[in-house]
Motif scaffolding. Structure first.
Motif, PDB file in Angstrom:
ATOM      1  N   THR A  89     -22.967   0.495  -5.366  1.00 61.35           N
ATOM      2  CA  THR A  89     -23.447   0.409  -3.986  1.00 61.35           C
ATOM      3  C   THR A  89     -23.784  -1.044  -3.677  1.00 61.35           C
ATOM      4  O   THR A  89     -24.533  -1.683  -4.416  1.00 61.35           O
ATOM      5  N   ARG A 130     -33.516  -2.825   0.575  1.00 60.54           N
ATOM      6  CA  ARG A 130     -33.260  -2.185   1.869  1.00 60.54           C
ATOM      7  C   ARG A 130     -34.377  -2.471   2.861  1.00 60.54           C
ATOM      8  O   ARG A 130     -35.567  -2.337   2.537  1.00 60.54           O
ATOM      9  N   ALA A 178     -23.351   0.673   3.734  1.00 57.84           N
ATOM     10  CA  ALA A 178     -23.150   0.474   2.304  1.00 57.84           C
ATOM     11  C   ALA A 178     -21.672   0.555   1.961  1.00 57.84           C
ATOM     12  O   ALA A 178     -20.923   1.361   2.535  1.00 57.84           O
ATOM     13  N   PHE A 223     -26.383   4.574   6.484  1.00 61.03           N
ATOM     14  CA  PHE A 223     -27.694   5.181   6.295  1.00 61.03           C
ATOM     15  C   PHE A 223     -28.596   4.757   7.450  1.00 61.03           C
ATOM     16  O   PHE A 223     -28.677   3.569   7.780  1.00 61.03           O
ATOM     17  N   LEU A 277     -31.251   4.445  -2.553  1.00 61.65           N
ATOM     18  CA  LEU A 277     -29.860   3.989  -2.617  1.00 61.65           C
ATOM     19  C   LEU A 277     -29.400   3.837  -4.071  1.00 61.65           C
ATOM     20  O   LEU A 277     -28.252   4.152  -4.408  1.00 61.65           O
ATOM     21  N   HIS A 320     -28.858   7.307  -5.401  1.00 62.05           N
ATOM     22  CA  HIS A 320     -27.607   7.818  -4.835  1.00 62.05           C
ATOM     23  C   HIS A 320     -26.428   7.299  -5.648  1.00 62.05           C
ATOM     24  O   HIS A 320     -25.465   8.036  -5.930  1.00 62.05           O
ATOM     25  N   THR A 321     -26.491   6.035  -6.035  1.00 61.86           N
ATOM     26  CA  THR A 321     -25.435   5.435  -6.862  1.00 61.86           C
ATOM     27  C   THR A 321     -25.306   6.156  -8.193  1.00 61.86           C
ATOM     28  O   THR A 321     -24.210   6.292  -8.739  1.00 61.86           O
TER      29      THR A 321
END
Length: 320
Positions: free
Chosen positions: A218, A229, A237, A250, A293, A296-297
């Motif tokens: 990301t 962020r 992203a 996002f 984030l 999420h990666t």
């Protein structure tokens, strides 16, 4: 061995010059890192690449050569480079986000070198306030096993690359080495996060990641060029999921308008926020939003909810 053939490829003039192939870039960087290149040729190559614009093949080739010089390192779950050189950024709240990811059970390797930063923004200078320990290649395995997070200074594992990075002080301009270091992933983690200052580099670094076999990545335009962020802004992203190019938008997390650098310059605020003695909803959302984030990666479902739950469950009684 000489850099002359590669400088010639880049600098033959309009209609005749071209970019380096991945193999040529790897060969050229090997010549440089083995100390066989004249300094004038090294500077010429870096500045020709800057004028032309870097390509994914060139970055991937340079990274391949650079990795061959790095000592063996334990593989973490997440690679987190920190090479911003901003003069105006604020406190590095992203360090607490990295610590939060580690708290979730994912070993995080931070690595980097920073210049032209004020004391409160200097990543190395505030590591202790974020509860993060710096390591060497020899001590990294122990530190990651104990804390699940560590910071590795660039000079400890790739001093030649630091020398190339510091040519900025001689040449007066950024070079592709900045990009190489963000993409480097020295321990070759399957997942990585990267921040950029200039948006076009998001796609360049993502494409280089494809060539290097990166599985998950990301990349965002973050605070001062770090992977951090801004909770009051929407985020675009770029990167990879399952080794395939990926993009996602996002939404902003907070409705207010506020600068990341809000003038706070006491690094003790990092420890205070973690321990719960500082109440700052904006800083908290910088941390949890950045951590989301990163999670999420790593493939964590409902990453934002998970990040906030991790924040609520963090150990408040232990000093950072």
């Amino acid at each position: 061995m000489s850099l002359a053939p590669y400088v010639r490829i880049l600098g033959r003039g309009p209609g005749r010059s071209r970019g380096l192939s991945r193999d040529e870039a790897a060969e050229a960087m090997t010549v440089v890192l083995e100390g066989k290149a004249a300094p004038e040729a090294t500077g010429a190559m870096l500045m020709l690449l800057r004028m032309k614009g870097e390509t994914p093949d060139e970055i991937a080739g340079f990274v391949t050569a650079a990795r061959a010089t790095i000592p063996s390192l334990p593989r973490p779950a997440l690679d987190w480079p920190s090479y911003a050189a901003g003069r105006t950024r604020g406190l590095p709240w992203f360090l607490l986000a990295a610590r939060l990811v580690a708290q979730a059970g994912y070993p995080v390797l931070l690595h980097g070198w920073n210049s032209h930063q004020q004391g409160h923004a200097c990543v190395r200078g505030v590591l202790g306030h974020a509860g993060i320990v710096a390591a060497t290649p020899a001590t990294l395995s122990e530190t990651l096993q104990r804390d699940r997070i560590s910071y590795l200074p660039l000079e400890s594992f790739a001093p030649q690359l630091l020398g190339l990075l510091q040519l900025r002080d001689v040449l007066g301009l950024r070079s592709c080495i900045n990009t190489v270091l963000r993409v480097l992933n020295p321990a070759q983690a399957a997942a990585g996060v990267q921040g950029v200052f200039h948006p076009p580099y998001r796609e360049l670094q993502a494409d280089a990641g494809v060539l290097l076999g990166q599985q998950s990545l990301t990349i965002i335009k973050g605070g001062g060029g770090e992977f951090e962020r801004h909770p009051c802004k929407a985020v675009q992203a770029y990167g990879l999921r399952d080794a395939t190019r990926w993009e996602a938008a996002f939404d902003a997390l907070l409705p207010e308008t506020r600068r990341l650098n809000d003038g706070a310059d006491d690094p003790a605020r990092l420890a205070a926020l973690w321990n719960g003695t500082l109440d700052d909803s904006f800083a908290e959302r910088v941390v949890t939003g950045t951590a989301a984030l990163a999670l999420h990666t790593l493939g964590v479902p409902e990453a934002d909810i998970t990040a906030q739950a991790l924040w609520a469950d963090r150990c408040r009684s232990k000093a950072a």
